[in-house]
Structures are given as structure tokens and as C-alpha cells.
Design a protein around this motif. Structure first.
Motif, PDB file in Angstrom:
ATOM      1  N   ASP B 235      -7.469  -7.466  -1.627  1.00  0.00           N
ATOM      2  CA  ASP B 235      -6.741  -6.581  -0.721  1.00  0.00           C
ATOM      3  C   ASP B 235      -5.231  -6.864  -0.758  1.00  0.00           C
ATOM      4  O   ASP B 235      -4.649  -7.424   0.168  1.00  0.00           O
ATOM      5  CB  ASP B 235      -7.292  -6.757   0.700  1.00  0.00           C
ATOM      6  CG  ASP B 235      -6.661  -5.778   1.672  1.00  0.00           C
ATOM      7  OD1 ASP B 235      -6.011  -4.812   1.216  1.00  0.00           O
ATOM      8  OD2 ASP B 235      -6.810  -5.980   2.892  1.00  0.00           O
ATOM      9  N   LEU B 236      -4.604  -6.438  -1.850  1.00  0.00           N
ATOM     10  CA  LEU B 236      -3.171  -6.680  -2.046  1.00  0.00           C
ATOM     11  C   LEU B 236      -2.275  -5.899  -1.096  1.00  0.00           C
ATOM     12  O   LEU B 236      -1.139  -6.297  -0.848  1.00  0.00           O
ATOM     13  CB  LEU B 236      -2.741  -6.224  -3.452  1.00  0.00           C
ATOM     14  CG  LEU B 236      -3.280  -6.935  -4.672  1.00  0.00           C
ATOM     15  CD1 LEU B 236      -2.621  -6.348  -5.910  1.00  0.00           C
ATOM     16  CD2 LEU B 236      -2.950  -8.399  -4.549  1.00  0.00           C
ATOM     17  N   HIS B 238      -1.858  -5.286   1.931  1.00  0.00           N
ATOM     18  CA  HIS B 238      -1.318  -5.742   3.208  1.00  0.00           C
ATOM     19  C   HIS B 238      -0.768  -7.159   3.150  1.00  0.00           C
ATOM     20  O   HIS B 238      -0.628  -7.834   4.169  1.00  0.00           O
ATOM     21  CB  HIS B 238      -2.355  -5.541   4.310  1.00  0.00           C
ATOM     22  CG  HIS B 238      -2.751  -4.105   4.417  1.00  0.00           C
ATOM     23  ND1 HIS B 238      -1.963  -3.165   5.040  1.00  0.00           N
ATOM     24  CD2 HIS B 238      -3.787  -3.425   3.871  1.00  0.00           C
ATOM     25  CE1 HIS B 238      -2.520  -1.973   4.910  1.00  0.00           C
ATOM     26  NE2 HIS B 238      -3.638  -2.098   4.202  1.00  0.00           N
ATOM     27  N   VAL B 239      -0.433  -7.604   1.937  1.00  0.00           N
ATOM     28  CA  VAL B 239       0.304  -8.854   1.793  1.00  0.00           C
ATOM     29  C   VAL B 239       1.765  -8.531   2.100  1.00  0.00           C
ATOM     30  O   VAL B 239       2.281  -7.479   1.729  1.00  0.00           O
ATOM     31  CB  VAL B 239       0.162  -9.414   0.361  1.00  0.00           C
ATOM     32  CG1 VAL B 239       1.085 -10.605   0.134  1.00  0.00           C
ATOM     33  CG2 VAL B 239      -1.292  -9.807   0.089  1.00  0.00           C
ATOM     34  N   ARG B 240       2.422  -9.465   2.807  1.00  0.00           N
ATOM     35  CA  ARG B 240       3.811  -9.236   3.215  1.00  0.00           C
ATOM     36  C   ARG B 240       4.763  -9.463   2.044  1.00  0.00           C
ATOM     37  O   ARG B 240       4.627 -10.431   1.309  1.00  0.00           O
ATOM     38  CB  ARG B 240       4.149 -10.200   4.349  1.00  0.00           C
ATOM     39  CG  ARG B 240       5.586 -10.120   4.806  1.00  0.00           C
ATOM     40  CD  ARG B 240       5.756 -10.483   6.266  1.00  0.00           C
ATOM     41  NE  ARG B 240       5.262 -11.831   6.597  1.00  0.00           N
ATOM     42  CZ  ARG B 240       5.371 -12.358   7.824  1.00  0.00           C
ATOM     43  NH1 ARG B 240       5.934 -11.673   8.804  1.00  0.00           N
ATOM     44  NH2 ARG B 240       4.911 -13.556   8.074  1.00  0.00           N
ATOM     45  N   GLY B 255       6.031  -4.907   7.027  1.00  0.00           N
ATOM     46  CA  GLY B 255       6.342  -5.621   5.794  1.00  0.00           C
ATOM     47  C   GLY B 255       5.240  -5.647   4.762  1.00  0.00           C
ATOM     48  O   GLY B 255       5.347  -6.365   3.772  1.00  0.00           O
ATOM     49  N   CYS B 256       4.176  -4.843   4.953  1.00  0.00           N
ATOM     50  CA  CYS B 256       3.088  -4.833   3.971  1.00  0.00           C
ATOM     51  C   CYS B 256       3.554  -4.161   2.680  1.00  0.00           C
ATOM     52  O   CYS B 256       4.335  -3.206   2.700  1.00  0.00           O
ATOM     53  CB  CYS B 256       1.895  -4.063   4.510  1.00  0.00           C
ATOM     54  SG  CYS B 256       1.189  -4.809   5.983  1.00  0.00           S
TER      55      CYS B 256
END
Lengths: 392, 392
Positions: B235-236, B238-240, B255-256
Motif C-alpha cells: 500500500d504505497l 498512503h506513505v508520507r 502528505g500521502c
């Protein structure tokens, strides 16, 4: 004695029993799809070879023949070694990973491979004798080293703190002296194996993070170590974190996690505030002594680590993250910082069942993991006949 | 006909042949450890059952009996479905994944599970008939859906763009109509399987990234899909990422990656510059038309994606990253941004052999992957007897 453990279901039955969980002949027949009579013959064969052993049935009321069987942990032993930057631990364990004999000594990895490995071989030989065993009872050797290892060859690959070890044939050298298969992996991977075996045996999606002079992770996914194409997966230390933007790292880049959240990095930030700290050990002492500045610095390092673990949680969806290494001795302060970021930032589905804890196996994780590495190999279907001296 | 494909080495021989690579009896005997005479009997048995087939030996000079054998791809077929947000593709493939019949239609996933799935079952039934096949030749069904799926149950888990599908028993419903095992996974995972099968068959450490309305990745590690504890690994989106600090995301955080680098996000940033773009398709048109602003925006999105992939490279050590999804149609501009960050920032050992490319299987990756999912299951040792109608 059968010449081939892979034929006719003998190997299949053994592979089912090697997890140590006792099973009846009926259970083995059901799971294997083999006929009950075949299973009975194979079980007798494995018992005769000493590979499995009858296990007392708790519900049995005496007099009856044994009805449950499991791996015989005493069938063989393995040598496990955890080579650290300044200390090395050597142990002899049985096939269940139980330590039978152990010795730790101060020896610098920087002495180079031959002095360190010959010391290791000597200690292993002494420990085998002290435990009343002989060399032919050793099935394999597992070795952890403090640097990257090319998985396919077991050779260290450009390890930064191991002068003289780059591309050295560790398995070949050790095998010349102990004459059994030798498995080599980096210290963080073996710690992940050991920590999981000791505390999280039923967890298939697990990350072990070591925070010390460097920062790295051992990743277990679906029950197996995740190594990657070159065997260097889990290299958290050089992922960029926002707060480190201008901080130079020894790798040549700026902004690496290791440059702001490792033991030496925290010590540097305290020194800059006028609080003397020569390295990670001093930071731990300051925190234990109640220094507010040190506690704040450690908590911030936890938040920085949390930024990278947040990405790891999204990518890997683990159920447990265990944090070990010398800096984990500061207790909850580091982990509080990690939790703050990971639980705030990650998607609910990924953190609903996620546990973030301090390493429970502490100092023994690495040597236990080195033992696991050797046992896994010795009992694998391909190697098993060789481990027990049968020809294929 | 044997009542048990697991007994006596029949299953073992079949599992060795299912990769489609032709092997001789001697090779099978060597790898299995079974006696040559046993192998010969088992090969005859598998041929009689239609599971394997003799393969013409290129070096043979006629007249001699066949000496090489491989999986018979025509032994069974599977149904593969790629359910997208607005379109669904249904295909029938053989056991080698070759598409025998296929149909794609515009149907909104938002209609809910029963209308979409009954349309899918109807089309599959028609395609089976059109291909001159019968229902009992279908061994399994593979389905990809545009949202997270709980791997153990095959039920969608809080999918954001699939109203009515949350926790719906997709395998149960489809199985009532097609009467074979049904496997369900998210579209990105099946695309990773399909892209790897089509282009990178010999790559064991592979990441497929989909950039479209959302951003996600399917990760293959050591040849297996990495799913994680809840099946939501990769699940890339929603990485900040640093540049997104203040940009709100539909997930509730800021910042996702998805909030600044997805198709709609790039369109929004262009609109803010006074260039009209209603969504990802408009962005692709602008780039194709040579808009400098659109090219710059896409390249920046590539850099943002590169920040997250850089962390993924450190964690997973892949050898290939393939970038697909509708935004990949902009060509090299997106990938140039990714490469810029990943090759600049990652450790040399991790990028030395790393290839970053555009998806090659394009639109067919997902349906091919759904077929792989079904084939893998149908031919697995546990399910094989059932797939071919033998009782255990």
C-alpha cells in the motif's frame, strides 16, 4: 537403513514431524495422504534411525504402546556463532534450538576472518567435547556477522566495519575445519529468526529492528526471511527521513535515518546541547539516570525511526515489530516515539492488529537465530540425507 | 485411475513438470530421488490421466518413442476476471495462461457485487461454450478487484471505490454458480503476477507499481506474492512524502504520495497553474501533446514516487520495478523522475543490478495474473486431485 530418505514417503513423514509438534500415526496418514500401513512402516523406520522419538501421550493411561511421535531433538547438534563488532558468542544447540553449551568472549571482528574464525572453530570444538559430544554429531554450522552477506555464497559483501572480510569465503574456510555445511547471514537477519523463535513463534509477518551503532531490520514474511535479490533487504539505516535533510551520513548521502537516530547520532546531538555523551552507551546511561534532554533526544530518534517503519508497515503489513539492539535498553522512550508516528500515520487496517514491542530475547536472539539457520538447512529435504550420513 | 495423486510419487513427478519445462525420465529420476522404473510407471500414469504430454525432442531423429514430458496445458482451463472501476475483462485460459477467449465490457463496479458477478458468470459461461469447451473442464476461477481483499477469505476489506462489496463473500457467491474453487485478490497483486509471467518470468524479486487514480504496488519476493498479515502489503499510496507535507489526502491524513502523484493529483496541480485538466486522462493527453507544464508535473510526480520506491528498494532489494497503470502511458517522463531519485539516493549495492521500466504487459497484465492465481491454486499439491476429479 534406507539409501534414500526422499523415497516412499519417509522424507515426507519426517518433514511433517520436524516442527516438534507430536502427532499420531492417524494424523500423519490423514495429512500425508499415505495409507495407514505405509505410515506405520515409515514411522518405525524414522524411529530406528533416531530421527523421531515417541512422545508420552498425556491422555494415555499407561500400558499402551506410544501413539505420538515428534522430531528427536537429540538426533544431532549444530554449532551457532554470533560474531559481533567486539564480542563473539559460540553455542552448541540441539535440533530444537536448546543451548547445550555456550561461550562469549571479547574479540574484535576487525582482526580479520582467519583469526576470528579459527578462534570460533577452537571454541566450538571445546564446547562439543565439554558437552560430552563428538564432532560427527554436528549437522551444520550457522554464523551471523555484523555486515551484509551475499546470500548465495555466504561471503560478506563490502561490510563497512569488517576490514579484511570482504568477499572472504567464510563457509569454505569453516567447512575445511568442521566438515559440515556452513550457513552465513548478517546479524540482523539471524536476530530476527532468533527473536521470532523465542517470543513470536506463531507470527508469520514479523520485523526485527536493531538500533545500535547502525540501524537495520530483519524481515520475516509469510514465515520466511526476506532477503531480496542481493541478500541486502531490510537496510533501513539509509532511508531518507525528513528531519535529517542536511545531516551528512558516513555513506556519502545526507538525511539517512542512521545519521540522526543511531546511538552515536543521538550522542552527537546531546553533545551539541552541551551534554557530554561519547556514544550510545552514554546515552543509555543518561536516560537511565533521568536526563530530560537525553529522554527527549531518544524519543525524537524513535519518531524518526517511526517515519521509516510507517513506510515499512504500508509495504509489508507485519503483525509484530520488535525493537532490539543496544539502544533498545533505554526502555519505553524509544518505542514510544516509534508508536507515536506509526499509529498516527498508518492506515487503520494496517495498525489495527499491529504490535510494536521491545525485543524479548535480548542478547540471545542472534545466537539462537544462527542455530535456527543451521537447523533449517540440516533438516531441509535436500540436505537431510547428508546431515544424517545417508547416501542419496 | 489412482485414487490418490499424492501417493507413491505421482504427485511429486507432476509438481516437477508443472512449470512447463520438458524433462526426460532420467532427469525426473535424478531430481526426485525415485527409482527410474518408478518414474517410468508414474509418467505413464500421468499421461493416461492427460495431465502431462510427450514433447517433441529437438535432438531426436524420428522413429524413437517420446523422451521428454511436460504439463499438458490443455488438460483443463480456468476463468480469469479483472474487475476494474468502470470496465471488466473476462477470459478463459489454458493451464499455460494462454488466452483462449476473452471479452471486455464497460460495467461499473459500483453497481454492487451481485450484478457485476452475475454478469461475469454469464460471460464466462458464454466464452466457455464459444471456445468449444464444457463447464466440467474449468478447474478454478481467479478474480481481481479494485480494492483490498482479506487474503484468507477472499472478501473485499473496506474497499473505498466498491460500494456494497465490503466483506461480500465473492468466492462463495461465484462458486455457487461455477462450482470450482474461486481465488480473489486485489488488482495490483494480480497485475504483478501477470506482468512477471509475461515479461520477467525469471525474476524472483519484483515490484509492480500501478499509478492511476490511486497508487499501489504488488510485491513479489523470492518468487511469491508478498501479502502481509491482513493481505494489504504494497500500500504505497498512503506513505508520507516530504513535498506533500500540507496536502490533504482523501484518507484523512496529509502528505500521502497519492495526494500529490496520482492522476487526479497531477491534474489538480496543473489546474492550479491555469491549465485545464479534469483527471489523469487529460494529463496524459497534455503530455502527449507536448505541454511543458504537464511534462514537468509528471516528472515531479515521478520524483515523489521515487522517494517511496527508494525506501522500498532498501527494504525489499528487488531486481526489477515495473511501472504500470493509466499514468504510465505518459511514457518515459514519469519513470525518468523515479530513476532520478532512486539511483541518486539508494545504496550502490541495491541499485547496481536494479532495472526500473515501464510495464510491458500493459492492459493484459491483470487478466493474465488472475489466470495465474487460478492455475497456481488448481495445480497445487493439496488441490490437484480435486481439480481433476479424483478423490483423495
Amino acid at each position: 537403513m534406507p539409501s534414500n530418505l526422499n523415497a516412499g514417503g519417509v522424507g515426507q513423514i519426517f518433514q511433517m514431524l520436524r516442527d516438534g509438534v507430536p502427532r499420531t500415526r492417524a494424523e500423519l496418514a490423514k495429512s500425508s495422504g499415505l495409507a495407514r500401513s505405509t505410515v506405520a512402516t515409515r514411522v518405525d523406520e524414522l524411529m530406528r534411525l533416531g530421527l523421531i522419538t515417541p512422545v508420552a501421550d498425556a491422555t494415555s493411561t499407561g500400558g499402551r504402546p506410544p501413539s505420538q511421535f515428534a522430531l528427536n531433538p537429540a538426533a544431532k547438534v549444530v554449532v551457532a556463532a554470533d560474531i559481533g563488532a567486539s564480542h563473539t558468542t559460540v553455542a552448541i544447540t540441539d535440533l530444537a534450538g536448546t543451548i547445550l553449551a555456550q561461550r562469549a568472549e571479547r574479540i574484535a571482528v576487525a582482526l580479520g576472518p582467519e583469526p576470528v574464525l579459527s578462534w570460533m572453530v577452537d571454541v566450538a570444538t571445546e564446547l562439543i567435547a565439554e558437552a560430552g559430544l563428538t564432532r560427527d554429531q554436528v549437522a551444520a554450522v550457522g554464523v551471523g556477522v555484523p555486515g551484509p552477506v551475499a546470500h548465495s555464497t555466504g561471503r560478506p559483501a563490502k561490510p563497512p566495519i569488517m576490514p579484511g572480510w570482504d568477499d572472504f569465503d567464510v563457509p569454505g574456510w569453516v567447512q575445511q575445519h568442521l566438515e559440515v555445511p556452513v550457513l552465513v547471514d548478517n546479524d540482523v537477519n539471524i536476530s530476527a529468526l532468533g527473536e521470532r523463535a523465542a517470543v513470536w513463534a506463531h507470527t508469520d509477518h514479523f520485523i526485527f529492528v536493531k538500533v545500535a551503532t547502525g540501524i537495520g531490520a530483519g524481515i520475516i514474511s509469510d514465515g520466511r526471511l526476506l532477503r531480496g535479490a542481493q541478500g541486502i533487504a531490510g537496510d533501513l539505516g539509509h532511508v531518507r527521513v525528513p528531519r535529517g535533510a542536511d545531516v551528512p551520513c558516513h555513506c556519502g548521502n545526507t538525511g539517512c535515518l542512521e545519521a540522526i537516530a543511531s546511538g552515536p547520532a543521538i550522542a552527537r546531538s546531546l553533545t551539541a546541547q552541551g551534554i557530554e555523551a561519547a556514544g550510545g552507551d552514554d546515552v543509555v546511561d543518561l536516560v537511565t539516570g533521568g536526563s530530560l534532554e537525553a529522554i527527549q533526544a531518544v524519543r525524537q530518534a524513535g519518531r524518526d525511526l517511526g517515519e521509516v517503519l510507517m513506510a515499512s508497515v504500508s509495504l509489508l503489513n507485519p503483525s509484530v515489530i520488535a525493537i532490539g539492539g543496544s539502544m533498545a535498553r533505554v526502555g519505553e522512550h524509544l518505542i514510544a516515539g516509534v508508536r507515536e508516528v506509526v499509529y498516527t500515520r498508518s492506515m487503520p487496517l494496517a495498525t489495527e492488529h499491529l504490535v510494536i514491542v521491545q525485543s524479548g530475547a535480548a542478547g540471545e536472539a542472534a545466537v539462537r537465530g544462527a542455530s535456527m539457520l543451521a537447523i533449517e538447512h540440516a533438516l531441509s529435504p535436500e540436505i537431510l540425507p547428508q546431515s544424517f550420513g545417508f547416501t542419496r
